[in-house]
Design a protein around this motif. Structure first.
Motif, PDB file in Angstrom:
ATOM      1  N   LEU A   1       0.826  -1.207   0.000  1.00 12.96           N
ATOM      2  CA  LEU A   1       0.000   0.000   0.000  1.00 12.96           C
ATOM      3  C   LEU A   1       0.863   1.260   0.000  1.00 12.96           C
ATOM      4  CD1 LEU A   1      -2.841  -1.009   2.485  1.00 12.96           C
ATOM      5  CD2 LEU A   1      -3.048  -0.641   0.029  1.00 12.96           C
ATOM      6  N   ALA A   2       1.974   1.239   0.744  1.00 19.74           N
ATOM      7  CA  ALA A   2       2.875   2.393   0.753  1.00 19.74           C
ATOM      8  C   ALA A   2       3.437   2.645  -0.645  1.00 19.74           C
ATOM      9  CB  ALA A   2       4.002   2.180   1.762  1.00 19.74           C
ATOM     10  N   ALA A   3       3.803   1.577  -1.348  1.00 22.72           N
ATOM     11  CA  ALA A   3       4.308   1.732  -2.717  1.00 22.72           C
ATOM     12  C   ALA A   3       3.225   2.285  -3.635  1.00 22.72           C
ATOM     13  CB  ALA A   3       4.818   0.388  -3.236  1.00 22.72           C
ATOM     14  N   LEU A   4       1.988   1.781  -3.487  1.00 27.46           N
ATOM     15  CA  LEU A   4       0.897   2.242  -4.333  1.00 27.46           C
ATOM     16  C   LEU A   4       0.595   3.724  -4.099  1.00 27.46           C
ATOM     17  CD1 LEU A   4      -1.321   1.641  -6.366  1.00 27.46           C
ATOM     18  CD2 LEU A   4      -2.754   0.847  -4.461  1.00 27.46           C
ATOM     19  N   PHE A   5       0.542   4.140  -2.855  1.00 28.90           N
ATOM     20  CA  PHE A   5       0.248   5.534  -2.560  1.00 28.90           C
ATOM     21  C   PHE A   5       1.412   6.440  -2.951  1.00 28.90           C
ATOM     22  CE2 PHE A   5      -3.356   3.896  -0.413  1.00 28.90           C
ATOM     23  CZ  PHE A   5      -4.260   4.945  -0.294  1.00 28.90           C
TER      24      PHE A   5
ATOM     25  N   ALA B   1      13.980   3.845  -4.201  1.00 30.32           N
ATOM     26  CA  ALA B   1      14.429   3.135  -5.399  1.00 30.32           C
ATOM     27  C   ALA B   1      13.302   3.026  -6.423  1.00 30.32           C
ATOM     28  CB  ALA B   1      14.950   1.751  -5.018  1.00 30.32           C
ATOM     29  N   MET B   2      12.080   2.772  -5.959  1.00 34.11           N
ATOM     30  CA  MET B   2      10.945   2.696  -6.880  1.00 34.11           C
ATOM     31  C   MET B   2      10.686   4.053  -7.531  1.00 34.11           C
ATOM     32  SD  MET B   2       6.949   1.816  -6.055  1.00 34.11           S
ATOM     33  CE  MET B   2       6.790   3.448  -5.312  1.00 34.11           C
ATOM     34  N   SER B   3      10.788   5.123  -6.750  1.00 34.19           N
ATOM     35  CA  SER B   3      10.575   6.466  -7.313  1.00 34.19           C
ATOM     36  C   SER B   3      11.631   6.785  -8.367  1.00 34.19           C
ATOM     37  CB  SER B   3      10.615   7.506  -6.186  1.00 34.19           C
ATOM     38  OG  SER B   3       9.616   7.253  -5.214  1.00 34.19           O
ATOM     39  N   LEU B   4      12.870   6.368  -8.121  1.00 28.89           N
ATOM     40  CA  LEU B   4      13.931   6.578  -9.102  1.00 28.89           C
ATOM     41  C   LEU B   4      13.613   5.842 -10.398  1.00 28.89           C
ATOM     42  CD1 LEU B   4      16.739   7.555  -9.988  1.00 28.89           C
ATOM     43  CD2 LEU B   4      17.698   5.513  -8.860  1.00 28.89           C
ATOM     44  N   LEU B   5      13.140   4.596 -10.271  1.00 30.48           N
ATOM     45  CA  LEU B   5      12.795   3.820 -11.456  1.00 30.48           C
ATOM     46  C   LEU B   5      11.668   4.496 -12.239  1.00 30.48           C
ATOM     47  CD1 LEU B   5      12.954   1.319 -13.262  1.00 30.48           C
ATOM     48  CD2 LEU B   5      11.455   0.143 -11.632  1.00 30.48           C
ATOM     49  N   VAL B   6      10.653   4.971 -11.538  1.00 32.48           N
ATOM     50  CA  VAL B   6       9.544   5.645 -12.209  1.00 32.48           C
ATOM     51  C   VAL B   6      10.041   6.882 -12.948  1.00 32.48           C
ATOM     52  CG1 VAL B   6       7.424   6.947 -11.809  1.00 32.48           C
ATOM     53  CG2 VAL B   6       7.766   4.754 -10.660  1.00 32.48           C
TER      54      VAL B   6
ATOM     55  N   LEU C   1      17.364  -3.063 -11.835  1.00 32.53           N
ATOM     56  CA  LEU C   1      18.236  -4.050 -11.180  1.00 32.53           C
ATOM     57  C   LEU C   1      18.494  -3.668  -9.726  1.00 32.53           C
ATOM     58  CD1 LEU C   1      20.823  -4.773 -14.032  1.00 32.53           C
ATOM     59  CD2 LEU C   1      19.026  -6.300 -13.181  1.00 32.53           C
ATOM     60  N   GLY C   2      18.714  -2.365  -9.501  1.00 35.98           N
ATOM     61  CA  GLY C   2      18.940  -1.918  -8.126  1.00 35.98           C
ATOM     62  C   GLY C   2      17.729  -2.146  -7.240  1.00 35.98           C
ATOM     63  N   LEU C   3      16.531  -1.868  -7.789  1.00 38.54           N
ATOM     64  CA  LEU C   3      15.311  -2.093  -7.012  1.00 38.54           C
ATOM     65  C   LEU C   3      15.121  -3.575  -6.709  1.00 38.54           C
ATOM     66  CD1 LEU C   3      12.666  -1.083  -5.782  1.00 38.54           C
ATOM     67  CD2 LEU C   3      11.619  -1.251  -8.059  1.00 38.54           C
ATOM     68  N   ALA C   4      15.388  -4.447  -7.667  1.00 41.15           N
ATOM     69  CA  ALA C   4      15.240  -5.890  -7.445  1.00 41.15           C
ATOM     70  C   ALA C   4      16.209  -6.383  -6.379  1.00 41.15           C
ATOM     71  CB  ALA C   4      15.459  -6.637  -8.758  1.00 41.15           C
ATOM     72  N   ALA C   5      17.459  -5.922  -6.448  1.00 43.48           N
ATOM     73  CA  ALA C   5      18.448  -6.339  -5.451  1.00 43.48           C
ATOM     74  C   ALA C   5      18.085  -5.831  -4.064  1.00 43.48           C
ATOM     75  CB  ALA C   5      19.833  -5.830  -5.860  1.00 43.48           C
ATOM     76  N   LEU C   6      17.613  -4.585  -4.013  1.00 40.68           N
ATOM     77  CA  LEU C   6      17.225  -4.018  -2.726  1.00 40.68           C
ATOM     78  C   LEU C   6      16.024  -4.744  -2.145  1.00 40.68           C
ATOM     79  CD1 LEU C   6      17.868  -1.788  -0.696  1.00 40.68           C
ATOM     80  CD2 LEU C   6      16.337  -0.280  -1.968  1.00 40.68           C
ATOM     81  N   ALA C   7      15.060  -5.092  -3.003  1.00 39.99           N
ATOM     82  CA  ALA C   7      13.889  -5.821  -2.531  1.00 39.99           C
ATOM     83  C   ALA C   7      14.272  -7.192  -1.981  1.00 39.99           C
ATOM     84  CB  ALA C   7      12.876  -5.972  -3.665  1.00 39.99           C
ATOM     85  N   TRP C   8      15.192  -7.861  -2.658  1.00 41.09           N
ATOM     86  CA  TRP C   8      15.656  -9.173  -2.191  1.00 41.09           C
ATOM     87  C   TRP C   8      16.250  -9.088  -0.789  1.00 41.09           C
ATOM     88  CZ3 TRP C   8      15.250 -14.111  -3.820  1.00 41.09           C
ATOM     89  CH2 TRP C   8      16.115 -15.048  -3.244  1.00 41.09           C
ATOM     90  N   ALA C   9      16.996  -8.003  -0.524  1.00 38.01           N
ATOM     91  CA  ALA C   9      17.632  -7.841   0.782  1.00 38.01           C
ATOM     92  C   ALA C   9      16.683  -7.266   1.826  1.00 38.01           C
ATOM     93  CB  ALA C   9      18.864  -6.938   0.647  1.00 38.01           C
ATOM     94  N   ALA C  10      15.701  -6.473   1.388  1.00 31.44           N
ATOM     95  CA  ALA C  10      14.879  -5.722   2.337  1.00 31.44           C
ATOM     96  C   ALA C  10      13.655  -6.490   2.823  1.00 31.44           C
ATOM     97  CB  ALA C  10      14.429  -4.406   1.704  1.00 31.44           C
ATOM     98  N   VAL C  11      13.088  -7.374   1.982  1.00 33.36           N
ATOM     99  CA  VAL C  11      11.850  -8.047   2.358  1.00 33.36           C
ATOM    100  C   VAL C  11      11.974  -8.804   3.686  1.00 33.36           C
ATOM    101  CG1 VAL C  11      10.265  -9.916   1.729  1.00 33.36           C
ATOM    102  CG2 VAL C  11      10.858  -8.161   0.055  1.00 33.36           C
ATOM    103  N   PRO C  12      13.085  -9.536   3.959  1.00 34.55           N
ATOM    104  CA  PRO C  12      13.191 -10.187   5.279  1.00 34.55           C
ATOM    105  C   PRO C  12      13.110  -9.202   6.439  1.00 34.55           C
ATOM    106  CG  PRO C  12      14.800 -11.104   3.760  1.00 34.55           C
ATOM    107  CD  PRO C  12      14.204  -9.919   3.073  1.00 34.55           C
ATOM    108  N   GLU C  13      13.619  -7.975   6.259  1.00 33.23           N
ATOM    109  CA  GLU C  13      13.544  -6.982   7.316  1.00 33.23           C
ATOM    110  C   GLU C  13      12.109  -6.522   7.545  1.00 33.23           C
ATOM    111  OE1 GLU C  13      15.844  -6.076   9.298  1.00 33.23           O
ATOM    112  OE2 GLU C  13      17.583  -7.005   8.341  1.00 33.23           O
ATOM    113  N   LEU C  14      11.304  -6.539   6.472  1.00 36.22           N
ATOM    114  CA  LEU C  14       9.932  -6.057   6.586  1.00 36.22           C
ATOM    115  C   LEU C  14       9.078  -6.974   7.449  1.00 36.22           C
ATOM    116  CD1 LEU C  14       9.171  -4.933   2.912  1.00 36.22           C
ATOM    117  CD2 LEU C  14       9.991  -3.541   4.799  1.00 36.22           C
ATOM    118  N   VAL C  15       9.319  -8.269   7.370  1.00 41.66           N
ATOM    119  CA  VAL C  15       8.438  -9.226   8.049  1.00 41.66           C
ATOM    120  C   VAL C  15       8.933  -9.609   9.428  1.00 41.66           C
ATOM    121  CG1 VAL C  15       7.615 -10.159   5.871  1.00 41.66           C
ATOM    122  CG2 VAL C  15       9.612 -11.189   6.947  1.00 41.66           C
ATOM    123  N   GLN C  16      10.123  -9.139   9.834  1.00 37.52           N
ATOM    124  CA  GLN C  16      10.647  -9.468  11.147  1.00 37.52           C
ATOM    125  C   GLN C  16       9.978  -8.611  12.214  1.00 37.52           C
ATOM    126  OE1 GLN C  16      12.776 -11.860  12.160  1.00 37.52           O
ATOM    127  NE2 GLN C  16      12.795 -12.614  10.060  1.00 37.52           N
TER     128      GLN C  16
END
Length: 707
Positions: free
Chosen positions: A398-402, A544-549, A568-583
């Motif tokens: 939702l944060a990404a969508l808004f 990173a998403m805003s930069l891509l847009v 590529l940067g957004l994909a790499a960041l998402a791979w590393a960041a998602v575990p932090e989001l759910v902890q």
């Protein structure tokens, strides 16, 4: 709504495994089938709980407080799990109270009955056994825990690897008292006299005679668990005088009990003679409140239902949805309505169509959320209203969508520049889809909080048949959309709107800032769920998403090169960041944000305070509930309220529902509620007092003055 439904489903599906480990216990699902799985053959399952030092769980009668462990099995057709064969417990003193339970390591064995017509597939080599278990583990504090377990049980081979553990559990079970001829004695007795039970138990083995025995009634709330009682041997008969509880809730004619010498016990059924004294009204906890202790409320007595009918629930939902537009939780999404309304200020037909589309988006979204919640609750999940914002991944989405909406409103990009021309032209031909989606987004953000009149209606809805429940959710959506729908259908509303012009571009860009404010709020909510590292990871992803847009708005080779690097940067960041989001946040961070004077909620604490005669005030809240935060910063922070609560020695407990918590969900259900905020006073000898959702100073002080 598909995103929310998928997020909720993912949240509800845990990864079942044989072992679940917490900071307090190690729980493991074991099986014992020495002759395979076949009719007439012994097959046992069991949950083994290894407690950390000083922690304990509870027997079938927990004593003065606590809850027994609950097991819910999922087995193939033809297999039926029996009742827990409870080992002999130990008495656990807690101040002036006493509980019955287990310390160290205990195995709770369950017999598995194989039907005579059980015929597995000829190709099947094993069967899947699944278990959902919940337990209350206590030291000085109590923590409700649960786990989902799964093992594969060979059909034809032997499963005897845990034979020693099961043999020890069988040996620890109480044996029936018998005569010297090996006959069961049903005539041990209990005589009610002068506020006590005079007990006589015959048939105990010679090895027990002369020893001091412990006494464990299987019927709860009959005796003073920690009371002063006496015992004496009269030849081969063991006698005892046990005081009755002042808050006795049962008057059985036959009272099964266990008497024990250490870990060796014997079970007798006492025939009760005499007249039971009139039982006092329960002062520690009502049946509905006791159910809130249970992590799996589906297998317990039905919770208390609000005293309203279907028509009243429909009216309350309609009125509650209407009032929802005035609640703080709706303020962040008002910009979505205002931009859409302003864009059709000069076109009555377009405004009407937009109003109908927005209403359809709101009503269908409420129906979808209600349907998902009802389906998951029917499947055994303890979910309440606002469950979608209990998932960190849904919060992040939702944060990404808004963020995208805000960037679009501010003019950083246009959807036509990013989408294929065919899709963009379709959007231009069907602008009502924007109004429909704005209704969906409004519900996604605004629905978690409950407005006045909504609470009782939602509480009833989850207990109704599906069609009636969905009618309540539909009325709720209609009420929320009603002001916008009325304004779009009434021609007089056009006179209040300025004529189209350059101001619309300025207004559109101005409305980007409420969207950014919504993103800031969502990041804060995720920080409450996953800690500062989770919030930081989400912010990095949004940047990173805003930069891509932005790179996608460029032209020529720069667009291809920079957008590729950004992707590529957004994909790499998402791979590393998602575990932090759910902890979950670190304990140190949780402690750092604790409010002075407030303690974390547990039903055991409510029981303990009320039993001691101290009133309790519980704040059922969540970080994603803006109304909750508004009440916390206003009424609950008011000096008169704080002084009044202190003056009357009210214990303050906060039930944080930011992340999914089945115990809190069950507690809300027992109060006839399905969402937050909920504010409740508990007092010894009185039913719980539920306050209104928008809390007022005078309302709180009025209740406090009567404590």
């Amino acid at each position: 709504m598909l995103l929310l439904a998928l997020g909720a489903a993912a949240q509800a599906q845990g990864l079942a495994k044989p072992v679940v480990t917490t900071e307090r216990v190690r729980a493991e699902l074991l099986a014992h089938a020495p002759e395979g799985v076949a009719p007439g053959k012994p097959v046992w399952l069991g949950l083994q709980i290894a407690h950390q030092p000083e922690w304990h769980t509870y027997w079938k009668n927990p004593g003065d407080s606590g809850l027994p462990t609950q097991l819910e099995w999922k087995l193939p057709a033809g297999l039926l799990a029996g009742e827990i064969q409870w080992p002999v417990p130990v008495k656990i003193p807690i101040g002036t109270l006493a509980n019955y339970g287990y310390e160290g390591t205990v195995l709770l064995p369950v017999p598995l009955e194989v039907a005579p017509d059980f015929k597995p597939s000829p190709l099947a080599q094993e069967i899947d056994v699944r278990l959902k278990a919940s337990w209350l583990v206590c030291r000085k504090e109590c923590i409700p825990e649960e786990g989902e377990f799964a093992i594969k049980l060979p059909i034809r081979g032997s499963t005897a690897g845990h034979a020693q553990a099961f043999e020890a559990a069988f040996a620890a079970q109480p044996r029936p008292v018998i005569t010297t001829r090996g006959e069961y004695i049903p005539n041990s007795t209990a005589q009610v006299a002068d506020g006590a039970l005079d007990i006589r138990v015959q048939g105990l083995p010679v090895s027990a005679r002369g020893k001091k025995l412990e006494f464990f009634p299987e019927t709860p709330e009959v005796i003073e668990t920690a009371g002063a009682w006496t015992q004496e041997w009269k030849g081969a008969v063991w006698t005892a005088r046990v005081p009755l509880s002042a808050q006795r809730s049962a008057s059985p004619d036959v009272m099964p009990v266990v008497v024990a010498a250490g870990r060796e016990g014997w079970r007798a059924e006492l025939k009760v003679a005499g007249t039971w004294p009139k039982a006092a009204a329960p002062a520690t906890v009502s049946p509905a409140l006791e159910q809130a202790l249970r992590n799996n409320a589906a297998n317990t007595a039905a919770p208390a239902k609000p005293g309203i009918g279907l028509l009243a629930a429909l009216a309350g939902a309609l009125l509650g949805g209407l009032i929802l537009n005035l609640m703080p939780c709706v303020f962040p999404v008002l910009a979505i309505k205002m931009v859409g309304f302003a864009s059709h200020s000069g076109d009555m037909r377009a405004r009407r169509v937009s109003g109908l589309a927005y209403t359809a988006g709101v009503v269908l979204s409420f129906l979808a959320l209600g349907g998902v919640m009802l389906a998951l609750r029917a499947a055994g999940e303890q979910l309440g209203w606002g469950f979608q914002l209990q998932s960190p991944l849904v919060i992040a989405a939702l944060a990404a969508l808004f963020t995208l909406i805000a960037l679009n409103l501010s003019g950083v990009f246009g959807f036509g520049a990013l989408l294929p021309s065919s899709v963009a032209s379709m959007e231009m031909k069907h602008p009502i889809s924007n109004a429909f989606l704005s209704g969906v987004l409004a519900v996604a953000i605004a629905s978690p909080c409950t407005a006045p009149f909504m609470g009782a209606s939602l509480g009833l809805a989850v207990t109704l048949p599906a069609v009636q429940a969905l009618a309540v959710f539909a009325c709720l959506g209609l009420g929320m959309a009603l002001p916008y729908l009325a304004a779009s259908l009434v021609p007089a509303a056009a006179r209040w709107l300025p004529r189209p012009g350059a101001w619309m571009d300025v207004f559109r860009k101005l409305m980007a800032f409420p969207m950014f404010a919504t993103v800031a709020w969502l990041v804060w909510v995720l920080g409450q769920q996953s800690g500062i590292d989770g919030a930081g990871a989400l912010l990095a992803l949004l940047v990173a998403m805003s930069l891509l847009v932005w790179t996608l708005t460029l032209r020529g080779r720069a667009r291809v090169a920079l957008s590729g690097i950004a992707a590529l940067g957004l994909a790499a960041l998402a791979w590393a960041a998602v575990p932090e989001l759910v902890q979950p946040p670190a304990p140190s961070q949780q402690a750092a944000r604790a409010d002075t004077g407030w303690q974390p909620w547990s039903q055991a604490k409510v029981e303990q305070y009320v039993a001691a005669g101290q009133p309790v005030f519980v704040d059922f809240t969540a970080a994603w509930c803006v109304t909750c935060q508004y009440n916390k910063k206003t009424t609950l922070a008011d000096r008169q309220v704080i002084d009044g609560l202190k003056r009357h020695n009210v214990a303050l407990l906060r039930a944080d529902w930011t992340r999914r918590d089945p115990a809190i969900t069950a507690a809300l259900s027992s109060l006839g509620r399905s969402g937050v905020p909920v504010y409740v006073f508990y007092k010894k000898g009185s039913p719980p007092v539920v306050l209104s959702e928008v809390l007022g100073v005078e309302e709180v002080l009025s209740v406090v003055s009567q404590l």
